[in-house]
Design a protein around this motif. Structure first.
Motif, PDB file in Angstrom:
ATOM      1  N   LEU A 212     -17.763  34.181  -9.412  1.00  0.00           N
ATOM      2  CA  LEU A 212     -19.032  34.882  -9.256  1.00  0.00           C
ATOM      3  C   LEU A 212     -20.088  34.124 -10.044  1.00  0.00           C
ATOM      4  O   LEU A 212     -19.768  33.420 -11.000  1.00  0.00           O
ATOM      5  CB  LEU A 212     -18.979  36.301  -9.841  1.00  0.00           C
TER       6      LEU A 212
ATOM      7  N   HIS B  76     -20.294  41.791  -7.737  1.00  0.00           N
ATOM      8  CA  HIS B  76     -20.961  42.046  -9.031  1.00  0.00           C
ATOM      9  C   HIS B  76     -22.389  41.491  -9.104  1.00  0.00           C
ATOM     10  O   HIS B  76     -23.064  41.709 -10.116  1.00  0.00           O
ATOM     11  CB  HIS B  76     -20.160  41.492 -10.216  1.00  0.00           C
TER      12      HIS B  76
ATOM     13  N   MET C 231     -14.915  36.771 -18.058  1.00  0.00           N
ATOM     14  CA  MET C 231     -16.169  37.302 -17.547  1.00  0.00           C
ATOM     15  C   MET C 231     -17.325  36.742 -18.371  1.00  0.00           C
ATOM     16  O   MET C 231     -17.111  36.097 -19.398  1.00  0.00           O
ATOM     17  CB  MET C 231     -16.160  38.832 -17.627  1.00  0.00           C
TER      18      MET C 231
ATOM     19  N   ASP D 198      -8.644  44.637  -7.365  1.00  0.00           N
ATOM     20  CA  ASP D 198      -9.277  44.728  -8.690  1.00  0.00           C
ATOM     21  C   ASP D 198      -8.456  45.615  -9.624  1.00  0.00           C
ATOM     22  O   ASP D 198      -9.006  46.305 -10.490  1.00  0.00           O
ATOM     23  CB  ASP D 198     -10.703  45.288  -8.543  1.00  0.00           C
TER      24      ASP D 198
ATOM     25  N   TYR E 131     -22.025  38.707 -13.649  1.00  0.00           N
ATOM     26  CA  TYR E 131     -21.173  39.887 -13.762  1.00  0.00           C
ATOM     27  C   TYR E 131     -22.029  41.086 -14.197  1.00  0.00           C
ATOM     28  O   TYR E 131     -22.322  41.259 -15.384  1.00  0.00           O
ATOM     29  CB  TYR E 131     -20.049  39.643 -14.774  1.00  0.00           C
TER      30      TYR E 131
ATOM     31  N   HIS F  39      -8.201  39.503  -6.096  1.00  0.00           N
ATOM     32  CA  HIS F  39      -8.697  39.697  -7.464  1.00  0.00           C
ATOM     33  C   HIS F  39      -7.846  40.733  -8.201  1.00  0.00           C
ATOM     34  O   HIS F  39      -7.733  41.876  -7.768  1.00  0.00           O
ATOM     35  CB  HIS F  39     -10.150  40.154  -7.456  1.00  0.00           C
TER      36      HIS F  39
ATOM     37  N   GLU G 208     -15.343  35.689 -13.423  1.00  0.00           N
ATOM     38  CA  GLU G 208     -16.316  36.735 -13.097  1.00  0.00           C
ATOM     39  C   GLU G 208     -17.621  36.460 -13.849  1.00  0.00           C
ATOM     40  O   GLU G 208     -17.906  37.040 -14.889  1.00  0.00           O
ATOM     41  CB  GLU G 208     -15.755  38.108 -13.444  1.00  0.00           C
TER      42      GLU G 208
ATOM     43  N   ASN H 115      -8.137  37.049 -12.711  1.00  0.00           N
ATOM     44  CA  ASN H 115      -9.355  36.837 -13.477  1.00  0.00           C
ATOM     45  C   ASN H 115      -9.000  36.254 -14.846  1.00  0.00           C
ATOM     46  O   ASN H 115      -8.125  36.775 -15.540  1.00  0.00           O
ATOM     47  CB  ASN H 115     -10.087  38.172 -13.642  1.00  0.00           C
TER      48      ASN H 115
ATOM     49  N   CYS I  18      -6.607  41.891 -12.509  1.00  0.00           N
ATOM     50  CA  CYS I  18      -7.009  41.752 -13.910  1.00  0.00           C
ATOM     51  C   CYS I  18      -5.851  42.060 -14.861  1.00  0.00           C
ATOM     52  O   CYS I  18      -5.400  43.218 -14.930  1.00  0.00           O
ATOM     53  CB  CYS I  18      -8.171  42.696 -14.220  1.00  0.00           C
TER      54      CYS I  18
END
Length: 325
Positions: A126, A168, A51, A255, A129, A20, A102, A48, A22
């Protein structure tokens, strides 16, 4: 940190996987710093693309931008639609790239969107989030578990071949996801609460339950979730998860956020998603350049080459081999 010749060789011979990362969520995003991952010996990274708080339109435009950037640099990057693509990229010295979501709000409540995103290169998602949504409870709220829609999302992800990621998400929702999914479930970027207490970190019970699905816990490099940004802290977290669940169930998901200004804007605009009393030191990160240091420290501690290769990427590769279609 000085890297020994033996650790350098292990790192070079391993398939190194960051599950992961960003970059700026902008249709005109600059992805030139992907080179930092290649230069650090990373072979695969999941980017990513959006979100729950991002609009559907923005998420699709970001995905289009990222795909275009990868395809326009074929000498450096490979769009990883299959595990074979990852192996091919590794053999040719290129960085393999796939995408993640996300939160499930970008589905717009439509299960058919899962296969569309999958076809476009999204390989993990996911369900929520931080905040509760129509599918799942989030870790900053967590008043619900999985909804009926959330259970259907997981079943469709299993069918399509998309990895279920429960970072998350709230405690109850993660435990229910482990029960619903028929495929391995991952925490792509989550750290153990047993080492550092934080609302984004996870319990020993969650770690063990994730491992029981065949999944992997990716250690997160955000200083707020680690208590610092040293490579030693990353390895401490690796060892903690290893001792709980076994070496085959731990990996890396740093991340790392390239655009710190964008992160500042998100945190200031969405205090309900990033509660100031829970999210504090959010601008300090373990950097991609530290990847070889993890290898060195694990080697110094006497772990076998096979174990180190699994932690660096082999464990997440195994999940991809089991889940991707």
């Amino acid at each position: 940190m000085s890297i020994s010749e033996q650790a350098r060789k292990i790192h070079q011979d391993s398939l190194v996987w960051d599950t992961h990362a960003c970059f700026r969520l902008d249709p005109l995003a600059d992805l030139s710093e992907l080179k930092r991952y290649r230069d650090s010996g990373v072979d695969f990274v999941s980017l990513n693309i959006g979100m729950d708080l991002n609009s559907f339109e923005n998420t699709l435009q970001v995905l289009a931008r990222y795909r275009s950037y990868v395809s326009s640099h074929p000498d450096q990057y490979v769009l990883a639609l299959t595990v074979a693509d990852i192996r091919m990229a590794n053999e040719s010295g290129k960085l393999a790239i796939a995408f993640d979501l996300e939160g499930s709000d970008p589905l717009l409540g439509n299960l058919n969107m899962i296969s569309l995103y999958y076809d476009l290169g999204v390989r993990q998602m996911l369900l929520a989030y931080n905040k509760d949504n129509r599918a799942s409870g989030g870790c900053m709220e967590g008043t619900i578990g999985l909804t009926d829609f959330g259970k259907d999302v997981i079943k469709e992800m299993n069918h399509v071949g998309m990895v279920v990621d429960v970072s998350h998400m709230g405690y109850r929702a993660t435990m229910e996801a482990f029960e619903v999914s028929t495929a391995p479930v991952i925490f792509s970027h989550s750290n153990p609460n047993g080492l550092w207490q934080h609302a984004r970190n996870i319990s020993d019970e969650q770690i063990r339950a994730c491992a029981q699905t065949g999944g992997v816990i990716g250690i997160n490099g955000i200083g707020d979730f680690l208590g610092g940004t040293s490579s030693e802290l990353i390895v401490q977290n690796i060892e903690y998860v290893m001792n709980l669940a076994g070496p085959e169930h731990v990996g890396l998901g740093l991340d790392y956020v390239i655009d710190k200004q964008e992160l500042i804007e998100y945190v200031e605009m969405y205090p309900d998603i990033f509660p100031p009393e829970k999210i504090k030191d959010y601008l300090s990160f373990v950097e991609p350049e530290q990847f070889p240091e993890f290898t060195e420290l694990l080697w110094q501690k006497g772990y076998s080459e096979q174990m180190i290769r699994g932690i660096l990427g082999g464990n997440f590769l195994r999940v991809a081999e089991q889940v991707w279609k």
